[in-house]
Design an enzyme around this catalytic site. Structure first.
Site, PDB file in Angstrom:
ATOM      1  N   ASP A 115       0.851  -1.143  -0.019  1.00 49.09           N
ATOM      2  CA  ASP A 115      -0.194   0.015  -0.001  1.00 49.09           C
ATOM      3  C   ASP A 115       0.828   1.189  -0.026  1.00 49.09           C
ATOM      4  OD1 ASP A 115      -2.321  -1.678   0.139  1.00 49.09           O
ATOM      5  OD2 ASP A 115      -2.464  -1.484   2.096  1.00 49.09           O
ATOM      6  N   GLU A 134     -11.609  -0.756  -1.526  1.00 48.88           N
ATOM      7  CA  GLU A 134     -10.623  -0.022  -0.856  1.00 48.88           C
ATOM      8  C   GLU A 134      -9.553   0.624  -1.625  1.00 48.88           C
ATOM      9  OE1 GLU A 134      -9.360  -2.657   2.295  1.00 48.88           O
ATOM     10  OE2 GLU A 134      -8.366  -4.104   0.831  1.00 48.88           O
TER      11      GLU A 134
END
Length: 472
Positions: free
Chosen positions: A48, A216
């Site tokens: 991420d 997400e």
């Protein structure tokens, strides 16, 4: 993103001609590139990743990890020299907001605003929507002095809340900054950011997902007239069994509705499995995406990836089949000082005025925000030039096409008089109005402080040439 695991140690005629030439140069460049992947080296572990930031000659890659982990590179290829933002401690406010938090920060997001780099971070625990996004800032990434500014947004554990993780930041054509965020539960949201405080400037708008869908890691960018919302579907954190894939939808408003969801990056592409968490770097007229993937040739280790993004027919595509980070004929987005080749003085808003109509003049550089300009790539060969002090746009007064027309600032509304071409001339640039085809000019070839800036036919004079000095 839910489980974060990396090693702890770690249209004028002239404008159209210029645009056509750039387009052709890009075609020639792409045809000349061998069809090979850009293989990153060194310390490439990542999960991420935040949008990659640059300070001077060094790029910074922030990612999930204890204390907010990051690494450095001078070429976007070889990464190393790791460090953390918080070390083994963290701000006390997190303990109350997220009980059970143990220092493993998720999914940072980064942006430069004014004289600071702002880094947004997520504090949560796996499977819970009791989460918080905080922000920390520093004036230098090379020699950081991190200042925590506290909480930006919080969620309290409910199934119908936008989970306060996965922050991503983006600057629009008008200079405004927005933060998107969210994961599963009630989907994704976006809100404007106050660029002085780093906190939210308004309420959060729900833009996509909900009902506990697997969605997400949002990221918003703009290209031309469309806003593009990138996000990840599927499940992460299971190595080669992860089902992550990257999707994209678009809208004509940053607040949506985002429609026509399309596949962008599949779950598997060669050794790359489970890609996720897009960020975009706009460099030298090119768009590059940063993301993570699980390496099928390395037991599913999570690694950083950089791919090139192009737009065609109103939609983006990405490829890792290019050999190097090369120029596409433009300039990199960022914060700049424009220094006159003739006088050595810089473009500023006179008297640091923040009102519509504030005059653009030249003056000795003193480092004030009114002397710095956000250069924002619109993806069409044109750029917005937004003053960092007023957050208003450089503007041809009253939309004039006459030589000698004044250059001032005004609220950005997308007119041709607020769009600019940046044409390289040797080591300098000419800044050309998309409306008139004329260039920024120090009136009367003056070398005095306060001399007015107008538009004029290009003469090749030093009073029409500018050095773009990146501000870090």
């Amino acid at each position: 993103m839910q489980c974060k695991t990396i090693p702890r140690s770690l249209c004028t005629r002239s404008a159209l001609i210029t645009y056509s030439r750039r387009l052709w140069a890009l075609v020639v460049l792409l045809l000349a590139l061998p069809a090979s992947a850009l293989d990153l080296t060194g310390m490439t572990n990542s999960h991420d990743p935040a949008t990659i930031m640059k300070d001077g000659d060094t790029y910074f890659h922030f990612t999930t990890g204890n204390g907010i982990w990051y690494s450095r590179s001078t070429d976007l290829v070889n990464w190393g020299n790791p460090s953390t933002v918080f070390g083994d401690s963290w701000p006390n406010w997190i303990n109350d907001a997220v009980p059970g938090f143990e220092g493993h920060f998720w999914a940072p997001g980064a942006i430069q605003m004014g004289d600071y780099y702002y880094l947004y971070y997520s504090a949560s625990t796996f499977g819970s929507s009791r989460s918080a996004i905080g922000v920390v800032r520093t004036q230098s990434l090379k020699n950081p002095n991190w200042e925590d500014l506290g909480m930006v947004v919080q969620s309290y554990g409910g199934n119908d809340e936008i989970n306060a993780i996965d922050a991503a930041l983006f600057r629009d054509h008008d200079g405004k900054v927005y933060m998107s965020y969210g994961s599963w539960f009630s989907g994704l949201g976006v809100a404007e950011v106050n660029q002085s405080t780093g906190k939210l400037a308004g309420s959060v708008t729900h833009i996509f997902g909900g009902g506990h869908q697997s969605i997400e890691a949002p990221y918003i960018t703009r290209n031309g007239d469309y806003y593009y919302l990138f996000f990840t579907r599927g499940k992460c954190c299971e190595g080669l069994d992860s089902t992550y894939r990257v999707q994209v939808a678009r809208s004509t408003s940053v607040f949506g509705p985002y429609t026509e969801e399309r596949n962008l990056i599949p779950n598997q592409d060669g050794k790359r499995v489970g890609p996720g968490h897009i960020g975009i770097i706009k460099q030298d007229g090119c768009n590059y995406t940063s993301m993570h993937y699980y390496d099928g040739n390395d037991n599913g280790a999570a690694k950083l990836d950089i791919q090139r993004m192009t737009f065609s027919g109103g939609w983006p595509t990405v490829t890792h089949h290019f050999s190097d980070i090369s120029s596409c004929g433009g300039v990199s987005e960022g914060l700049y000082q424009f220094q006159s080749q003739h006088s050595g003085k810089s473009l500023e808003i006179a008297n640091a005025d923040t009102a519509n109509g504030g005059n653009v003049v030249q003056y000795d550089f003193n480092g004030g925000l009114h002397q710095k300009w956000y250069v924002i790539d619109q993806g069409t060969g044109q750029y917005s030039l937004i003053n960092a002090g007023s957050l208003k746009s450089m503007d041809v007064w009253e939309g004039s096409t006459e030589a000698g027309a004044n250059i001032a600032q005004w609220d950005y509304w997308g007119s041709a008089g607020q769009k600019w071409l940046i044409n390289r001339v040797g080591g300098n640039v000419e800044v050309e109005s998309f409306l008139s085809g004329m260039v920024l000019d120090v009136y009367g070839v003056s070398s005095s402080n306060g001399a007015n800036i107008v538009q004029w036919n290009s003469t090749g004079g030093a009073n029409q040439r500018w050095s773009m000095i990146r501000q870090y």
